[in-house]
Motif scaffolding. Structure first.
Motif, PDB file in Angstrom:
ATOM      1  N   PRO A   1       9.498 -13.121  -5.532  1.00 37.98           N
ATOM      2  CA  PRO A   1       8.370 -12.297  -5.971  1.00 37.98           C
ATOM      3  C   PRO A   1       6.984 -12.748  -5.493  1.00 37.98           C
ATOM      4  O   PRO A   1       5.983 -12.110  -5.836  1.00 37.98           O
ATOM      5  CB  PRO A   1       8.463 -12.394  -7.492  1.00 37.98           C
ATOM      6  N   ALA A   2       6.905 -13.806  -4.707  1.00 34.74           N
ATOM      7  CA  ALA A   2       5.600 -14.394  -4.392  1.00 34.74           C
ATOM      8  C   ALA A   2       4.626 -13.404  -3.763  1.00 34.74           C
ATOM      9  O   ALA A   2       3.421 -13.483  -4.005  1.00 34.74           O
ATOM     10  CB  ALA A   2       5.788 -15.604  -3.470  1.00 34.74           C
ATOM     11  N   ASN A   3       5.107 -12.461  -2.964  1.00 40.44           N
ATOM     12  CA  ASN A   3       4.214 -11.554  -2.248  1.00 40.44           C
ATOM     13  C   ASN A   3       3.768 -10.344  -3.058  1.00 40.44           C
ATOM     14  O   ASN A   3       2.972  -9.539  -2.556  1.00 40.44           O
ATOM     15  CB  ASN A   3       4.874 -11.080  -0.948  1.00 40.44           C
ATOM     16  N   TRP A   4       4.286 -10.188  -4.276  1.00 48.25           N
ATOM     17  CA  TRP A   4       3.845  -9.045  -5.083  1.00 48.25           C
ATOM     18  C   TRP A   4       3.468  -9.398  -6.513  1.00 48.25           C
ATOM     19  O   TRP A   4       2.717  -8.651  -7.163  1.00 48.25           O
ATOM     20  CB  TRP A   4       4.918  -7.946  -5.108  1.00 48.25           C
ATOM     21  N   ALA A   5       3.938 -10.513  -7.031  1.00 51.83           N
ATOM     22  CA  ALA A   5       3.834 -10.781  -8.478  1.00 51.83           C
ATOM     23  C   ALA A   5       2.394 -10.764  -8.995  1.00 51.83           C
ATOM     24  O   ALA A   5       2.119 -10.239 -10.078  1.00 51.83           O
ATOM     25  CB  ALA A   5       4.499 -12.114  -8.804  1.00 51.83           C
ATOM     26  N   LYS A   6       1.447 -11.315  -8.242  1.00 48.88           N
ATOM     27  CA  LYS A   6       0.069 -11.379  -8.752  1.00 48.88           C
ATOM     28  C   LYS A   6      -0.691 -10.074  -8.529  1.00 48.88           C
ATOM     29  O   LYS A   6      -1.821  -9.928  -8.999  1.00 48.88           O
ATOM     30  CB  LYS A   6      -0.686 -12.551  -8.129  1.00 48.88           C
ATOM     31  N   TYR A   7      -0.070  -9.136  -7.826  1.00 51.33           N
ATOM     32  CA  TYR A   7      -0.722  -7.852  -7.539  1.00 51.33           C
ATOM     33  C   TYR A   7      -0.260  -6.735  -8.469  1.00 51.33           C
ATOM     34  O   TYR A   7      -0.992  -5.766  -8.683  1.00 51.33           O
ATOM     35  CB  TYR A   7      -0.440  -7.428  -6.097  1.00 51.33           C
ATOM     36  N   TYR A   8       0.965  -6.826  -8.978  1.00 52.80           N
ATOM     37  CA  TYR A   8       1.539  -5.742  -9.761  1.00 52.80           C
ATOM     38  C   TYR A   8       1.652  -6.156 -11.218  1.00 52.80           C
ATOM     39  O   TYR A   8       2.150  -7.243 -11.533  1.00 52.80           O
ATOM     40  CB  TYR A   8       2.922  -5.371  -9.220  1.00 52.80           C
ATOM     41  N   HIS A   9       1.207  -5.279 -12.097  1.00 51.50           N
ATOM     42  CA  HIS A   9       1.131  -5.603 -13.518  1.00 51.50           C
ATOM     43  C   HIS A   9       1.761  -4.484 -14.345  1.00 51.50           C
ATOM     44  O   HIS A   9       2.162  -3.446 -13.824  1.00 51.50           O
ATOM     45  CB  HIS A   9      -0.332  -5.813 -13.922  1.00 51.50           C
ATOM     46  N   GLY A  10       1.835  -4.718 -15.649  1.00 51.49           N
ATOM     47  CA  GLY A  10       2.384  -3.713 -16.544  1.00 51.49           C
ATOM     48  C   GLY A  10       3.799  -4.043 -16.968  1.00 51.49           C
ATOM     49  O   GLY A  10       4.286  -5.183 -16.822  1.00 51.49           O
ATOM     50  N   SER A  11       4.490  -3.036 -17.500  1.00 52.48           N
ATOM     51  CA  SER A  11       5.855  -3.212 -17.971  1.00 52.48           C
ATOM     52  C   SER A  11       6.808  -3.420 -16.806  1.00 52.48           C
ATOM     53  O   SER A  11       6.433  -3.251 -15.640  1.00 52.48           O
ATOM     54  CB  SER A  11       6.295  -1.977 -18.758  1.00 52.48           C
ATOM     55  N   ALA A  12       8.047  -3.765 -17.124  1.00 56.11           N
ATOM     56  CA  ALA A  12       9.052  -3.969 -16.077  1.00 56.11           C
ATOM     57  C   ALA A  12       9.246  -2.711 -15.247  1.00 56.11           C
ATOM     58  O   ALA A  12       9.370  -2.775 -14.013  1.00 56.11           O
ATOM     59  CB  ALA A  12      10.376  -4.404 -16.708  1.00 56.11           C
ATOM     60  N   GLU A  13       9.244  -1.545 -15.891  1.00 58.67           N
ATOM     61  CA  GLU A  13       9.405  -0.296 -15.165  1.00 58.67           C
ATOM     62  C   GLU A  13       8.189   0.016 -14.301  1.00 58.67           C
ATOM     63  O   GLU A  13       8.319   0.526 -13.179  1.00 58.67           O
ATOM     64  CB  GLU A  13       9.676   0.855 -16.136  1.00 58.67           C
ATOM     65  N   GLU A  14       6.989  -0.295 -14.802  1.00 48.55           N
ATOM     66  CA  GLU A  14       5.778  -0.069 -14.014  1.00 48.55           C
ATOM     67  C   GLU A  14       5.760  -0.977 -12.787  1.00 48.55           C
ATOM     68  O   GLU A  14       5.360  -0.553 -11.691  1.00 48.55           O
ATOM     69  CB  GLU A  14       4.538  -0.311 -14.873  1.00 48.55           C
ATOM     70  N   GLN A  15       6.197  -2.202 -12.950  1.00 48.85           N
ATOM     71  CA  GLN A  15       6.253  -3.114 -11.805  1.00 48.85           C
ATOM     72  C   GLN A  15       7.310  -2.667 -10.802  1.00 48.85           C
ATOM     73  O   GLN A  15       7.096  -2.785  -9.581  1.00 48.85           O
ATOM     74  CB  GLN A  15       6.538  -4.535 -12.285  1.00 48.85           C
ATOM     75  N   ARG A  16       8.424  -2.145 -11.283  1.00 52.95           N
ATOM     76  CA  ARG A  16       9.458  -1.642 -10.370  1.00 52.95           C
ATOM     77  C   ARG A  16       8.909  -0.487  -9.536  1.00 52.95           C
ATOM     78  O   ARG A  16       9.133  -0.422  -8.326  1.00 52.95           O
ATOM     79  CB  ARG A  16      10.693  -1.194 -11.151  1.00 52.95           C
ATOM     80  N   LEU A  17       8.163   0.410 -10.165  1.00 49.28           N
ATOM     81  CA  LEU A  17       7.544   1.519  -9.447  1.00 49.28           C
ATOM     82  C   LEU A  17       6.585   0.999  -8.381  1.00 49.28           C
ATOM     83  O   LEU A  17       6.603   1.456  -7.228  1.00 49.28           O
ATOM     84  CB  LEU A  17       6.805   2.420 -10.433  1.00 49.28           C
ATOM     85  N   GLN A  18       5.766   0.028  -8.750  1.00 47.81           N
ATOM     86  CA  GLN A  18       4.783  -0.506  -7.815  1.00 47.81           C
ATOM     87  C   GLN A  18       5.439  -1.261  -6.662  1.00 47.81           C
ATOM     88  O   GLN A  18       4.943  -1.225  -5.523  1.00 47.81           O
ATOM     89  CB  GLN A  18       3.808  -1.417  -8.552  1.00 47.81           C
TER      90      GLN A  18
END
Length: 341
Positions: free
Chosen positions: A244-261
């Protein structure tokens, strides 16, 4: 007609280190770029390093930029190559788009743009790089455009009018606009006409490629439902969750919101995963599966609608690779058209 450019050349990749260490690495990087023949060098020293404030004083930014320019000049000197041109700036958006949703942006103040050029000219002269400053062709400013994960701030030329007029005082220079991804064709034309003549685009192109690959993924799943163990989208989801290193600090919210992002964010952090061996293998498998297949127009209409008209009129072949390239070309055409203003 193509120039190779180095983007955000400076300490950004190492800003977690003390400034001296980060700048030493930045010097090595820009030396490599210059020796390799990159002739448009964006000097980005606007970020603070370890123990420094996030935003640095203009004088510090300019001094570090001049230091990098001097190193680049030394790397090219005597080699008989093309001398580089430079882009400077103190109000540089972070690479890859905003980290949060934005409603509006402050346009660079005209006096700030003029001051940026002044302090850089002085810093280059002090660093013995006055010759390099004579090849500064652009300054990065904020014309009021940006994108986040879910929204795009559109260009409003009325808000940028005063900034545009300052170009009359910056002889031989244009403005460089970053994060112009996802702007409309009309907005891109207005940006160029208003003096923001260098338009930066990156995630907008890889977003288009991802759209095409995912469309082809769905076409392959329909035509050959038993041919693969996992779809391309399933593979990329697994890879991004594993690393997750390339996206974790950029995408926030619930698990489903992060999956969408992870898959559909304007920031398109998925672009960093295409070289991953598992993702690359999944793309190769997809393209091999569709190799030589004349994809039905009706499936192109359903899953790759943006290319449907060009397939119908014979501009694009109804095959996997031409369709993937056409998706990227369609975005580039908006930029080419804008720059012909």
């Amino acid at each position: 007609k193509i120039l190779l450019g180095g983007d955000h050349l400076g300490p950004n990749p190492w800003k977690h280190l003390p400034a001296d260490e980060a700048m030493a690495k930045a010097e090595a990087m820009i030396t490599a770029y210059a020796k390799a023949g990159f002739t448009k060098l964006h000097l980005d020293t606007s970020m603070g390093c370890a123990g420094e404030p996030t935003a640095l004083p203009d004088a510090t930014t300019a001094a570090r930029a001049a230091r990098l320019a001097a190193v680049a000049e030394d790397a090219v000197g005597g080699r008989g190559g093309v001398l580089p041109v430079y882009i400077i700036g103190t109000e540089v958006p972070i690479p890859g788009g905003a980290l949060e949703e934005l409603d509006t942006l402050e346009v660079t103040a005209p006096e700030a743009a003029i001051e940026t050029v002044r302090v850089h000219r002085a810093a280059f002269e002090e660093a013995g790089a006055a010759g390099a400053f004579s090849r500064v062709v652009g300054a990065v400013v904020q014309p009021g455009v940006e994108f986040g994960n879910e929204n795009v701030i559109a260009y409003d030329r009325a808000r940028a009018e005063k900034l545009s007029t300052t170009l009359g005082q910056l002889h031989g220079m244009v403005f460089e606009a970053h994060s112009t991804d996802y702007q409309t064709p009309d907005a891109l034309r207005e940006l160029v006409a208003d003096g923001f003549a260098i338009l930066k685009v990156g995630p907008g192109l890889t977003f288009a490629l991802r759209e095409a690959l995912y469309g082809l993924d769905q076409i392959a799943a329909f035509l050959f439902p038993a041919a693969r163990e996992r779809t391309l989208a399933e593979v990329t989801e697994a890879v991004m969750r594993e690393e997750p290193a390339n996206w974790a600090k950029y995408y926030h919210g619930s698990a489903e919101e992060q999956r969408l992002q992870r898959h559909f964010s304007y920031s398109d952090r998925i672009r960093y995963y295409w070289p991953h061996p598992k993702a690359a293998a999944a793309v190769d498998e997809l393209m091999s599966l569709l190799d030589g297949v004349a994809i039905p127009e009706t499936l192109i209409s359903q899953f790759l609608a943006g290319s449907y008209a060009r397939v119908r009129n014979g501009e694009v072949a109804p095959q996997a690779k031409p369709l993937a390239l056409a998706a990227v070309d369609a975005v580039l055409q908006d930029y080419f058209a804008a720059c012909r203003v």
